[in-house]
Scaffold this motif. Structure first.
Motif, PDB file in Angstrom:
ATOM      1  N   PHE A   1     -58.656  57.599  47.165  1.00  0.00           N
ATOM      2  CA  PHE A   1     -58.075  58.568  48.090  1.00  0.00           C
ATOM      3  C   PHE A   1     -56.902  59.323  47.464  1.00  0.00           C
ATOM      4  O   PHE A   1     -56.812  60.556  47.602  1.00  0.00           O
ATOM      5  CB  PHE A   1     -57.622  57.882  49.384  1.00  0.00           C
ATOM      6  N   PRO A   2     -55.987  58.635  46.762  1.00  0.00           N
ATOM      7  CA  PRO A   2     -54.852  59.368  46.180  1.00  0.00           C
ATOM      8  C   PRO A   2     -55.286  60.407  45.156  1.00  0.00           C
ATOM      9  O   PRO A   2     -54.649  61.459  45.028  1.00  0.00           O
ATOM     10  CB  PRO A   2     -54.018  58.258  45.528  1.00  0.00           C
ATOM     11  N   LEU A   3     -56.360  60.127  44.428  1.00  0.00           N
ATOM     12  CA  LEU A   3     -56.836  61.078  43.430  1.00  0.00           C
ATOM     13  C   LEU A   3     -57.552  62.252  44.092  1.00  0.00           C
ATOM     14  O   LEU A   3     -57.366  63.410  43.688  1.00  0.00           O
ATOM     15  CB  LEU A   3     -57.767  60.373  42.443  1.00  0.00           C
TER      16      LEU A   3
ATOM     17  N   LEU B   1     -70.709  60.315  19.882  1.00  0.00           N
ATOM     18  CA  LEU B   1     -70.067  60.898  21.053  1.00  0.00           C
ATOM     19  C   LEU B   1     -69.874  62.397  20.851  1.00  0.00           C
ATOM     20  O   LEU B   1     -69.676  62.864  19.725  1.00  0.00           O
ATOM     21  CB  LEU B   1     -68.707  60.238  21.298  1.00  0.00           C
ATOM     22  N   PRO B   2     -69.921  63.175  21.950  1.00  0.00           N
ATOM     23  CA  PRO B   2     -69.692  64.620  21.822  1.00  0.00           C
ATOM     24  C   PRO B   2     -68.290  64.907  21.320  1.00  0.00           C
ATOM     25  O   PRO B   2     -67.319  64.306  21.773  1.00  0.00           O
ATOM     26  CB  PRO B   2     -69.909  65.136  23.243  1.00  0.00           C
ATOM     27  N   LYS B   3     -68.186  65.826  20.390  1.00  0.00           N
ATOM     28  CA  LYS B   3     -66.897  66.127  19.753  1.00  0.00           C
ATOM     29  C   LYS B   3     -66.002  67.001  20.623  1.00  0.00           C
ATOM     30  O   LYS B   3     -64.807  67.136  20.345  1.00  0.00           O
ATOM     31  CB  LYS B   3     -67.142  66.836  18.415  1.00  0.00           C
ATOM     32  N   ASN B   4     -66.577  67.582  21.676  1.00  0.00           N
ATOM     33  CA  ASN B   4     -65.812  68.516  22.502  1.00  0.00           C
ATOM     34  C   ASN B   4     -65.452  67.948  23.877  1.00  0.00           C
ATOM     35  O   ASN B   4     -65.027  68.686  24.765  1.00  0.00           O
ATOM     36  CB  ASN B   4     -66.585  69.816  22.683  1.00  0.00           C
ATOM     37  N   VAL B   5     -65.622  66.645  24.077  1.00  0.00           N
ATOM     38  CA  VAL B   5     -65.277  66.009  25.359  1.00  0.00           C
ATOM     39  C   VAL B   5     -64.081  65.095  25.140  1.00  0.00           C
ATOM     40  O   VAL B   5     -64.210  64.012  24.551  1.00  0.00           O
ATOM     41  CB  VAL B   5     -66.461  65.213  25.934  1.00  0.00           C
ATOM     42  N   PRO B   6     -62.894  65.488  25.588  1.00  0.00           N
ATOM     43  CA  PRO B   6     -61.690  64.679  25.374  1.00  0.00           C
ATOM     44  C   PRO B   6     -61.731  63.372  26.163  1.00  0.00           C
ATOM     45  O   PRO B   6     -62.309  63.308  27.250  1.00  0.00           O
ATOM     46  CB  PRO B   6     -60.559  65.585  25.859  1.00  0.00           C
ATOM     47  N   VAL B   7     -61.103  62.349  25.591  1.00  0.00           N
ATOM     48  CA  VAL B   7     -61.141  61.006  26.166  1.00  0.00           C
ATOM     49  C   VAL B   7     -59.717  60.517  26.414  1.00  0.00           C
ATOM     50  O   VAL B   7     -58.889  60.476  25.501  1.00  0.00           O
ATOM     51  CB  VAL B   7     -61.858  60.027  25.213  1.00  0.00           C
ATOM     52  N   LEU B   8     -59.439  60.133  27.654  1.00  0.00           N
ATOM     53  CA  LEU B   8     -58.151  59.541  28.025  1.00  0.00           C
ATOM     54  C   LEU B   8     -58.341  58.043  28.175  1.00  0.00           C
ATOM     55  O   LEU B   8     -59.246  57.584  28.886  1.00  0.00           O
ATOM     56  CB  LEU B   8     -57.653  60.141  29.342  1.00  0.00           C
ATOM     57  N   LEU B   9     -57.489  57.257  27.511  1.00  0.00           N
ATOM     58  CA  LEU B   9     -57.571  55.802  27.570  1.00  0.00           C
ATOM     59  C   LEU B   9     -56.294  55.250  28.196  1.00  0.00           C
ATOM     60  O   LEU B   9     -55.198  55.452  27.672  1.00  0.00           O
ATOM     61  CB  LEU B   9     -57.738  55.211  26.164  1.00  0.00           C
ATOM     62  N   LEU B  10     -56.425  54.541  29.316  1.00  0.00           N
ATOM     63  CA  LEU B  10     -55.302  53.911  29.993  1.00  0.00           C
ATOM     64  C   LEU B  10     -55.515  52.399  29.972  1.00  0.00           C
ATOM     65  O   LEU B  10     -56.604  51.919  30.296  1.00  0.00           O
ATOM     66  CB  LEU B  10     -55.190  54.400  31.435  1.00  0.00           C
ATOM     67  N   HIS B  11     -54.468  51.657  29.612  1.00  0.00           N
ATOM     68  CA  HIS B  11     -54.638  50.200  29.523  1.00  0.00           C
ATOM     69  C   HIS B  11     -53.294  49.501  29.697  1.00  0.00           C
ATOM     70  O   HIS B  11     -52.261  50.013  29.279  1.00  0.00           O
ATOM     71  CB  HIS B  11     -55.214  49.826  28.151  1.00  0.00           C
ATOM     72  N   GLY B  12     -53.330  48.339  30.322  1.00  0.00           N
ATOM     73  CA  GLY B  12     -52.138  47.514  30.467  1.00  0.00           C
ATOM     74  C   GLY B  12     -52.029  46.528  29.324  1.00  0.00           C
ATOM     75  O   GLY B  12     -53.008  45.847  28.988  1.00  0.00           O
TER      76      GLY B  12
ATOM     77  N   LEU C   1     -54.098  58.012  24.296  1.00  0.00           N
ATOM     78  CA  LEU C   1     -53.985  56.604  24.665  1.00  0.00           C
ATOM     79  C   LEU C   1     -52.643  56.370  25.334  1.00  0.00           C
ATOM     80  O   LEU C   1     -51.597  56.721  24.792  1.00  0.00           O
ATOM     81  CB  LEU C   1     -54.108  55.714  23.422  1.00  0.00           C
ATOM     82  N   VAL C   2     -52.682  55.765  26.535  1.00  0.00           N
ATOM     83  CA  VAL C   2     -51.458  55.395  27.249  1.00  0.00           C
ATOM     84  C   VAL C   2     -51.510  53.895  27.514  1.00  0.00           C
ATOM     85  O   VAL C   2     -52.409  53.414  28.215  1.00  0.00           O
ATOM     86  CB  VAL C   2     -51.312  56.156  28.578  1.00  0.00           C
ATOM     87  N   VAL C   3     -50.578  53.146  26.942  1.00  0.00           N
ATOM     88  CA  VAL C   3     -50.495  51.708  27.158  1.00  0.00           C
ATOM     89  C   VAL C   3     -49.280  51.409  28.023  1.00  0.00           C
ATOM     90  O   VAL C   3     -48.156  51.799  27.684  1.00  0.00           O
ATOM     91  CB  VAL C   3     -50.381  50.943  25.817  1.00  0.00           C
ATOM     92  N   TYR C   4     -49.503  50.738  29.142  1.00  0.00           N
ATOM     93  CA  TYR C   4     -48.416  50.361  30.052  1.00  0.00           C
ATOM     94  C   TYR C   4     -47.975  48.942  29.693  1.00  0.00           C
ATOM     95  O   TYR C   4     -48.684  47.964  29.936  1.00  0.00           O
ATOM     96  CB  TYR C   4     -48.901  50.445  31.497  1.00  0.00           C
ATOM     97  N   LYS C   5     -46.796  48.834  29.095  1.00  0.00           N
ATOM     98  CA  LYS C   5     -46.344  47.572  28.502  1.00  0.00           C
ATOM     99  C   LYS C   5     -46.143  46.460  29.518  1.00  0.00           C
ATOM    100  O   LYS C   5     -46.258  45.283  29.177  1.00  0.00           O
ATOM    101  CB  LYS C   5     -45.044  47.809  27.726  1.00  0.00           C
TER     102      LYS C   5
ATOM    103  N   VAL D   1     -51.086  60.908  35.688  1.00  0.00           N
ATOM    104  CA  VAL D   1     -51.704  61.157  34.385  1.00  0.00           C
ATOM    105  C   VAL D   1     -53.158  61.603  34.555  1.00  0.00           C
ATOM    106  O   VAL D   1     -53.612  62.554  33.909  1.00  0.00           O
ATOM    107  CB  VAL D   1     -51.627  59.895  33.501  1.00  0.00           C
ATOM    108  N   LEU D   2     -53.889  60.923  35.433  1.00  0.00           N
ATOM    109  CA  LEU D   2     -55.286  61.289  35.663  1.00  0.00           C
ATOM    110  C   LEU D   2     -55.408  62.689  36.242  1.00  0.00           C
ATOM    111  O   LEU D   2     -56.258  63.491  35.821  1.00  0.00           O
ATOM    112  CB  LEU D   2     -55.948  60.279  36.604  1.00  0.00           C
ATOM    113  N   SER D   3     -54.567  62.993  37.233  1.00  0.00           N
ATOM    114  CA  SER D   3     -54.607  64.312  37.858  1.00  0.00           C
ATOM    115  C   SER D   3     -54.336  65.419  36.836  1.00  0.00           C
ATOM    116  O   SER D   3     -55.057  66.414  36.760  1.00  0.00           O
ATOM    117  CB  SER D   3     -53.587  64.381  38.996  1.00  0.00           C
TER     118      SER D   3
END
Length: 334
Positions: A139-141, A267-278, A305-309, A325-327
């Protein structure tokens, strides 16, 4: 003529004719998410309290659990989502199987909105996207201006949840959503992204092998290397053994085929990838997202890449930051 299936709740732009006859998606059993026990906040609270009491918990434990529930799902937030969002569940058909799906979107929008396919985690009935997880994670997204559509994967909510092959034929349930998106009222089928959470990360990359038109993806604690995950969390052997066909006879091949780390170059070279991880994730190792980001770099695939420490598998401590970040990611790339 094909059987006419009209959705009076405004889910589709037009009535859909049987897929075998017209090539259009066969959508049935459309219903509002805000119904029954979820029609208003008081009904939901009563439903949850009744469930806890039915489990035999004493009144002190029930009070404590309900206090946590109310803190996580406050009435004012529930009412705001109900007022501003449209949410429907439906049944669609893939490979002769009935599959549960859902669509969430803002109300009263005068323009077509970008679409995000959400691939859930878990396996079988475990991890199904129920109302609480919709409110917490989707819902928030959707409120940020997206149409969210997703699959529960075949077998979920039935006695036959062994249909889930953990990255096998169930991936077709994700791919089939591409045929539904053009018929969703208010959805821009030219601006489609995808999110995969945990096991959903695997689903995302496997689906991308056969899908076109997806412009950006994001994963949250995504599974990218099943062999490494097995070493990190040995109890996953039970899931793999139960879900993956021909597992005992062809374990190495089956795990490798489901692990994107082995075929990053495809993987397609023109599709950006966001990585979120704790960093504190005890279910899916953060090291695999780090390795995957390096592999994407080697293949010159745009990524972040976003790592939440201070966070774990669900990124519960950084929910607002994750939504932000996702939005931003999808509004930028879709």
């Amino acid at each position: 003529m094909g059987r006419l299936i009209c959705t009076v709740l405004g889910l589709l732009m037009t009535c859909a004719v049987s897929a075998q006859q017209s090539g259009k998606p066969n959508i049935e059993n459309v219903s509002n998410c805000f119904r029954g026990s979820f029609s208003d906040h008081a009904s939901w609270v009563g439903f949850m309290k009744k469930r806890l009491l039915a489990r035999g918990l004493d009144k002190h434990k029930v009070k404590k659990r309900m206090s946590g529930f109310l803190a996580r799902f406050p009435e004012v937030e529930f009412n705001a989502f109900k007022q501003n969002l449209s949410c429907h569940i439906f049944t669609y058909h893939v490979d002769g199987q009935d599959v549960a799906g859902y669509v969430i979107k803002p109300k009263q929008v005068n323009e077509k909105l970008p679409v995000i396919i959400y691939n859930r985690g878990g396996n079988g009935n475990y991890g199904a996207v129920v109302f609480g997880s919709m409110m917490a994670n989707l819902f928030p997204l959707a409120k940020e201006g997206f149409v969210i559509v997703g699959s529960q994967y075949r077998g979920t909510f039935t006695q036959d949840d062994d249909l889930d092959e953990f990255g096998g034929q169930d991936v077709n349930d994700v791919i089939a959503l591409a045929d539904i998106i053009p018929h969703l009222d208010g959805a821009d089928s030219q601006r489609v992204g995808m999110i995969g959470a945990s096991r959903g990360g695997m689903q995302t990359h496997l689906a991308m092998q056969k899908m076109s038109g997806v412009k950006a993806i994001a994963t949250i604690a995504g599974v990218v290397d099943l062999n490494k995950e097995l070493a990190f969390r040995p109890e996953m052997e039970k899931v793999y053994s139960k879900r993956i066909p021909n597992y005992q006879a062809a374990k190495t091949a089956q795990l490798a085929r489901r692990s994107v780390i082995n075929w990053v170059e495809d993987l397609p070279k023109n599709v950006p990838v966001l990585l979120l991880h704790g960093k504190l994730d005890k279910r899916v190792s953060v090291e695999n997202s780090i390795r995957f980001a390096r592999a994407l770099e080697r293949e010159q695939i745009p990524n972040k890449l976003v790592v939440y420490k201070d966070d774990n598998h669900s990124l519960e401590r950084n929910k607002q930051a994750v939504f932000s970040v996702l939005s931003k990611w999808f509004h930028t790339h879709l």
